[in-house]
Design an enzyme around this catalytic site. Sequence first.
Site, short mmCIF file in Angstrom:
data_model
loop_
_atom_site.label_atom_id
_atom_site.label_comp_id
_atom_site.label_asym_id
_atom_site.label_seq_id
_atom_site.Cartn_x
_atom_site.Cartn_y
_atom_site.Cartn_z
N CYS A 38 -4.30 34.47 -38.24
CA CYS A 38 -3.27 35.24 -39.21
C CYS A 38 -3.85 36.40 -39.50
O CYS A 38 -3.94 36.83 -38.45
CB CYS A 38 -3.37 33.92 -41.15
SG CYS A 38 -2.21 35.14 -41.95
N HIS A 71 -1.50 28.87 -40.35
CA HIS A 71 -2.42 28.53 -40.41
C HIS A 71 -2.59 26.66 -39.80
O HIS A 71 -2.28 25.80 -40.73
CB HIS A 71 -2.89 28.45 -42.51
CG HIS A 71 -3.84 29.68 -42.45
ND1 HIS A 71 -4.76 29.72 -43.04
CD2 HIS A 71 -2.50 31.24 -43.07
CE1 HIS A 71 -4.86 31.13 -42.71
NE2 HIS A 71 -3.20 31.59 -43.12
N GLU A 75 -5.17 24.93 -39.18
CA GLU A 75 -5.76 24.21 -40.79
C GLU A 75 -5.72 23.08 -41.34
O GLU A 75 -6.39 22.39 -41.86
CB GLU A 75 -7.46 25.16 -40.35
CG GLU A 75 -6.71 26.39 -41.42
CD GLU A 75 -6.94 27.51 -41.14
OE1 GLU A 75 -5.77 27.55 -39.80
OE2 GLU A 75 -6.74 28.30 -42.12
N1 GLN Z 1 -3.69 40.25 -44.86
C1 GLN Z 1 -2.52 39.55 -43.19
C2 GLN Z 1 -1.57 39.56 -44.27
O1 GLN Z 1 -1.29 39.67 -45.21
C3 GLN Z 1 -3.42 38.10 -43.40
C4 GLN Z 1 -3.77 36.96 -43.52
C5 GLN Z 1 -4.03 35.99 -43.99
O2 GLN Z 1 -5.07 36.15 -42.57
N2 GLN Z 1 -3.92 34.80 -44.72
O3 GLN Z 1 -0.55 39.46 -43.65
#
Ligand code: GLN
Length: 546
Positions: free
Chosen positions: A384, A510, A512
């Site tokens: 992310c 994600h 995970e």
């Molecule tokens: N802050 C980033 C976004 O909103 C990544 C979010 C995250 O790592 N879950 O796109």
Amino acid sequence: MTTTTKYIFVTGGVTSSLGKGIIAASLAKLLQAQGYRTTIQKLDPYINVDPGTLNPYEHGECYVTDDGAETDLDLGHYERFLNVPTSQSNNVTTGRIYQSVIEKERRGEFLGKTVQVIPHITDEIKHRVQILGKSGDYDIVITEIGGTVGDIESLPYVEAVRQLKWELGENNAIVIHLTLIPYLSAAGELKTKPTQHSVKTLMESGVMADVLVCRTEHELPEDLRQKLAKFCNVRPEAVIQSIDASTIYDVPNLMLDEGLDKVVLKKLALDNSHADLTQWNQFLTRHKNPKGEVTIGLIGKYVELQDSYKSILEAFIHAGAENEVKVKIESIHSEYLTSDNAAQQLKHLHGVLVAPGFGERGIEGKIDAVRYVRENNIPFLGICLGMQMAVIEYSRNVLGLKDANSTEMNASTANPVIDLMESQKTITDKGGTMRLGAWDCELLDGSISKEVYQTNAIKERHRHRYEFNNDYKQQIETAGMKATGLNPETGLVEIIEIPDHNWFVGVQYHPEYKSTVANPHPLFVAFVKAALNFKTNNNSVSMAQN
Ligand code: GLN
């Protein structure tokens, strides 16, 4: 009233952090291993509508389900133990309960009645508890009640449990009370008094515990079990010891040895046969007998908190067991990482994971870390925000776009290689408004991802507002970084790779959240394998430089 689904409530006493979630998940595992379709639900007494708006310093990681619920991290344990997806219905907070009751009131559904905690709030709690049971998908629903009995905010939940126990009838609903038996080293004794008081507090609310699970650092002697049974109105075999374990994955076996599943099934008038933990124990054997070790750096800004990256740490345990290696995690604070100290902090590592996150703090350290691992061929997984940092680093240092950034960090950057998604531009509310839950992704032929997943199409869970800016896609791809996973409907870039690198993968989603004991996540498995190869091929940077 007849019912087909049985309900188990798990309450906590004496202190928080006794591990209710792990006990609930372990019991669920044993019941599942006996052939019962089991799910677990968490009721959280706080006023936030969901934990999505909570800082990880408050409650640890925010977990995300396929259907896009932002939930308590205990749901991660439930999925990792049971290998069954959870949903919006598996986590309910006081905020959510009140929100629905107030919305009903505004619609006039209470027909002029005074809306009160009892019956309206308790009815809503009872309704939420029974949604999973009424779906017909489960034989047993375990409901874990957050907090500790006696807390003001827990009262409506305990009252709802009292009513449900009464309405559902004997053998259909039971209460397991998890409590602490402290050891006083000066006296050299385990003490039962706090448990007696906590059971008494529960009884004052009209709820009798059917089973006591006692957290302890020392074995509970037989006479102490008898004493607890006598003072707390439970049968001696329903006093279950929960001794500290070296890994949470030992707890199902410990509960099996204590006969927790047997006691519970008897109370629920269900057949008790034998919990088959063969596959689980195969995992444990691999986990406990590693044939080697790799060291992976976890770069984030919440590294001092063990719960902030819970699912990532657990996914490494699953992937380590799958590769039969111990994955040693070295937490590295991104705020203190700079281009000057990157080599010293990272050169001994066999892999680096740059963690998810929000906001500006620590991002330059993440970018410096990506540069170092990219230039030194160290296996890299960016998740992310970690993937977004990899795109920024590549744009700055390979494409030469020195001011490349995400508009999250610098709204007026001339090169917004990571930008707010179109669908996000009109959104002002923060709660529940990100791109959430499972989204489709198509994998490109010849990519690492396709080889790892062994399929063309995947569905992975998201939680973000910003995305790879497709205006830069051609430039970035020409320079060598490839977009290898795309959302088939929107063209959003979900995966980036650098084919010339040893193993360099960044994912906008994600992975995970979907790693379980029964199904270790393929990306984590492949990343650990790449780290192992990096180590065994003797091409770690420190060796080259020493
Ligand atoms: N802050 C980033 C976004 O909103 C990544 C979010 C995250 O790592 N879950 O796109």
